[in-house]
Scaffold this motif. Structure first.
Motif, PDB file in Angstrom:
ATOM      1  N   PHE A  59       0.840  -1.199   0.000  1.00  0.00           N
ATOM      2  CA  PHE A  59       0.000   0.000   0.000  1.00  0.00           C
ATOM      3  C   PHE A  59       0.879   1.253   0.000  1.00  0.00           C
ATOM      4  O   PHE A  59       0.610   2.221  -0.723  1.00  0.00           O
ATOM      5  CB  PHE A  59      -0.921  -0.028   1.220  1.00  0.00           C
ATOM      6  CG  PHE A  59      -2.109   0.889   1.132  1.00  0.00           C
ATOM      7  CD1 PHE A  59      -3.278   0.467   0.527  1.00  0.00           C
ATOM      8  CD2 PHE A  59      -2.064   2.161   1.664  1.00  0.00           C
ATOM      9  CE1 PHE A  59      -4.387   1.305   0.450  1.00  0.00           C
ATOM     10  CE2 PHE A  59      -3.161   3.011   1.587  1.00  0.00           C
ATOM     11  CZ  PHE A  59      -4.328   2.580   0.970  1.00  0.00           C
ATOM     12  N   GLU A  60       1.933   1.228   0.803  1.00  0.00           N
ATOM     13  CA  GLU A  60       2.864   2.361   0.856  1.00  0.00           C
ATOM     14  C   GLU A  60       3.537   2.576  -0.496  1.00  0.00           C
ATOM     15  O   GLU A  60       3.737   3.716  -0.925  1.00  0.00           O
ATOM     16  CB  GLU A  60       3.911   2.152   1.955  1.00  0.00           C
ATOM     17  CG  GLU A  60       3.343   2.116   3.351  1.00  0.00           C
ATOM     18  CD  GLU A  60       2.770   3.442   3.834  1.00  0.00           C
ATOM     19  OE1 GLU A  60       3.164   4.508   3.326  1.00  0.00           O
ATOM     20  OE2 GLU A  60       1.910   3.412   4.734  1.00  0.00           O
ATOM     21  N   LEU A  61       3.900   1.500  -1.188  1.00  0.00           N
ATOM     22  CA  LEU A  61       4.523   1.640  -2.511  1.00  0.00           C
ATOM     23  C   LEU A  61       3.539   2.225  -3.518  1.00  0.00           C
ATOM     24  O   LEU A  61       3.934   3.030  -4.373  1.00  0.00           O
ATOM     25  CB  LEU A  61       5.065   0.304  -3.011  1.00  0.00           C
ATOM     26  CG  LEU A  61       6.254  -0.273  -2.249  1.00  0.00           C
ATOM     27  CD1 LEU A  61       6.747  -1.547  -2.926  1.00  0.00           C
ATOM     28  CD2 LEU A  61       7.378   0.724  -2.081  1.00  0.00           C
ATOM     29  N   ALA A  62       2.276   1.845  -3.425  1.00  0.00           N
ATOM     30  CA  ALA A  62       1.267   2.421  -4.318  1.00  0.00           C
ATOM     31  C   ALA A  62       1.141   3.922  -4.049  1.00  0.00           C
ATOM     32  O   ALA A  62       1.103   4.721  -4.995  1.00  0.00           O
ATOM     33  CB  ALA A  62      -0.078   1.720  -4.129  1.00  0.00           C
ATOM     34  N   ARG A  63       1.112   4.304  -2.790  1.00  0.00           N
ATOM     35  CA  ARG A  63       1.045   5.729  -2.439  1.00  0.00           C
ATOM     36  C   ARG A  63       2.277   6.473  -2.950  1.00  0.00           C
ATOM     37  O   ARG A  63       2.186   7.570  -3.493  1.00  0.00           O
ATOM     38  CB  ARG A  63       0.956   5.906  -0.918  1.00  0.00           C
ATOM     39  CG  ARG A  63      -0.382   5.626  -0.335  1.00  0.00           C
ATOM     40  CD  ARG A  63      -0.328   5.895   1.167  1.00  0.00           C
ATOM     41  NE  ARG A  63      -1.624   5.692   1.762  1.00  0.00           N
ATOM     42  CZ  ARG A  63      -1.813   5.180   2.963  1.00  0.00           C
ATOM     43  NH1 ARG A  63      -0.778   4.819   3.709  1.00  0.00           N
ATOM     44  NH2 ARG A  63      -3.026   5.027   3.443  1.00  0.00           N
ATOM     45  N   TRP A  64       3.434   5.878  -2.751  1.00  0.00           N
ATOM     46  CA  TRP A  64       4.688   6.497  -3.185  1.00  0.00           C
ATOM     47  C   TRP A  64       4.678   6.664  -4.706  1.00  0.00           C
ATOM     48  O   TRP A  64       5.031   7.738  -5.215  1.00  0.00           O
ATOM     49  CB  TRP A  64       5.888   5.646  -2.733  1.00  0.00           C
ATOM     50  CG  TRP A  64       7.193   6.321  -2.996  1.00  0.00           C
ATOM     51  CD1 TRP A  64       7.886   7.119  -2.136  1.00  0.00           C
ATOM     52  CD2 TRP A  64       7.947   6.278  -4.207  1.00  0.00           C
ATOM     53  NE1 TRP A  64       9.026   7.572  -2.743  1.00  0.00           N
ATOM     54  CE2 TRP A  64       9.094   7.073  -4.011  1.00  0.00           C
ATOM     55  CE3 TRP A  64       7.781   5.653  -5.434  1.00  0.00           C
ATOM     56  CZ2 TRP A  64      10.058   7.253  -4.994  1.00  0.00           C
ATOM     57  CZ3 TRP A  64       8.730   5.835  -6.422  1.00  0.00           C
ATOM     58  CH2 TRP A  64       9.867   6.628  -6.202  1.00  0.00           C
ATOM     59  N   ALA A  65       4.279   5.635  -5.417  1.00  0.00           N
ATOM     60  CA  ALA A  65       4.244   5.698  -6.883  1.00  0.00           C
ATOM     61  C   ALA A  65       3.288   6.775  -7.371  1.00  0.00           C
ATOM     62  O   ALA A  65       3.580   7.488  -8.344  1.00  0.00           O
ATOM     63  CB  ALA A  65       3.850   4.338  -7.461  1.00  0.00           C
ATOM     64  N   ALA A  66       2.160   6.932  -6.698  1.00  0.00           N
ATOM     65  CA  ALA A  66       1.183   7.945  -7.098  1.00  0.00           C
ATOM     66  C   ALA A  66       1.761   9.346  -6.982  1.00  0.00           C
ATOM     67  O   ALA A  66       1.401  10.237  -7.761  1.00  0.00           O
ATOM     68  CB  ALA A  66      -0.083   7.819  -6.247  1.00  0.00           C
ATOM     69  N   THR A  67       2.658   9.538  -6.047  1.00  0.00           N
ATOM     70  CA  THR A  67       3.253  10.852  -5.812  1.00  0.00           C
ATOM     71  C   THR A  67       4.533  11.079  -6.619  1.00  0.00           C
ATOM     72  O   THR A  67       4.808  12.200  -7.033  1.00  0.00           O
ATOM     73  CB  THR A  67       3.580  11.011  -4.309  1.00  0.00           C
ATOM     74  OG1 THR A  67       2.368  10.820  -3.559  1.00  0.00           O
ATOM     75  CG2 THR A  67       4.152  12.369  -3.986  1.00  0.00           C
ATOM     76  N   HIS A  68       5.304  10.021  -6.850  1.00  0.00           N
ATOM     77  CA  HIS A  68       6.658  10.183  -7.384  1.00  0.00           C
ATOM     78  C   HIS A  68       6.887   9.644  -8.795  1.00  0.00           C
ATOM     79  O   HIS A  68       8.011   9.768  -9.292  1.00  0.00           O
ATOM     80  CB  HIS A  68       7.664   9.524  -6.435  1.00  0.00           C
ATOM     81  CG  HIS A  68       7.720  10.172  -5.103  1.00  0.00           C
ATOM     82  ND1 HIS A  68       6.972   9.736  -4.028  1.00  0.00           N
ATOM     83  CD2 HIS A  68       8.414  11.245  -4.654  1.00  0.00           C
ATOM     84  CE1 HIS A  68       7.218  10.497  -2.982  1.00  0.00           C
ATOM     85  NE2 HIS A  68       8.092  11.421  -3.337  1.00  0.00           N
TER      86      HIS A  68
END
Length: 166
Positions: A59-68
């Motif tokens: 979930f954290e990687l999905a959030r990170w990808a959405a931002t970066h």
């Protein structure tokens, strides 16, 4: 369902992250985000010990990808993970538009171990990625890593395995 040597290298890192999580008092899960060129973009481990059960690394990687990452590049990314995504993480992965998932052990394998050890069920149905996000390519499990991941989960639950590992 074919995993190659590069996949296994990234999955081994996921297992290392899962061990770090367990050593820190969290559940043993770790994940790595790799772009279409093979570069590691981000990695994380489970961080649920303080009570926020949404702090799964996938979930954290999905959030990170959405931002970066650029939305156009996300579908070429692979998320490597020590355990197949849960329903929450599968949905986040699909909503963000990430590509392939490669995992070391499946939801079915983990569920079987937990039943064998008499551990109660999760509050969320143990759905496969395909059931939640049918358009996502999924590869796994990695039999080469099964014993190591099982040992981490056994240790988390205080289970003494027949080979003496706990």
């Amino acid at each position: 369902m074919t995993l190659d040597a590069t996949d296994l290298t990234h999955l081994r890192r996921c297992v290392e992250l899962a061990r770090e999580a367990l050593d820190a008092g969290d559940e043993p899960f770790g994940s790595v985000l790799v772009d279409g060129e093979g570069r590691v973009l981000h990695e994380d481990r489970n961080r649920t010990k303080d009570g926020d059960q949404t702090r799964h690394p996938e979930f954290e990687l999905a959030r990170w990808a959405a931002t970066h990452t650029d939305p156009a590049d996300r579908s070429a990314c692979t998320v490597y993970t020590s355990g197949e995504h849960c329903a929450m993480c599968s949905a986040a992965h699909a909503w963000v538009g990430l590509g392939r998932i490669a995992y070391a052990v499946s939801t079915e394998q983990l569920g079987g171990w937990l039943r064998e050890w008499g551990v109660g069920p999760s509050p969320v149905l143990p759905l496969s990625v395909e059931q939640v996000a049918p358009g996502v390519r999924v590869d796994g499990p990695a039999p080469e890593l099964e014993d190591e991941v099982r040992a981490l989960h056994a240790r988390m639950h205080g289970i003494r395995e027949p080979d003496g590992q706990a």
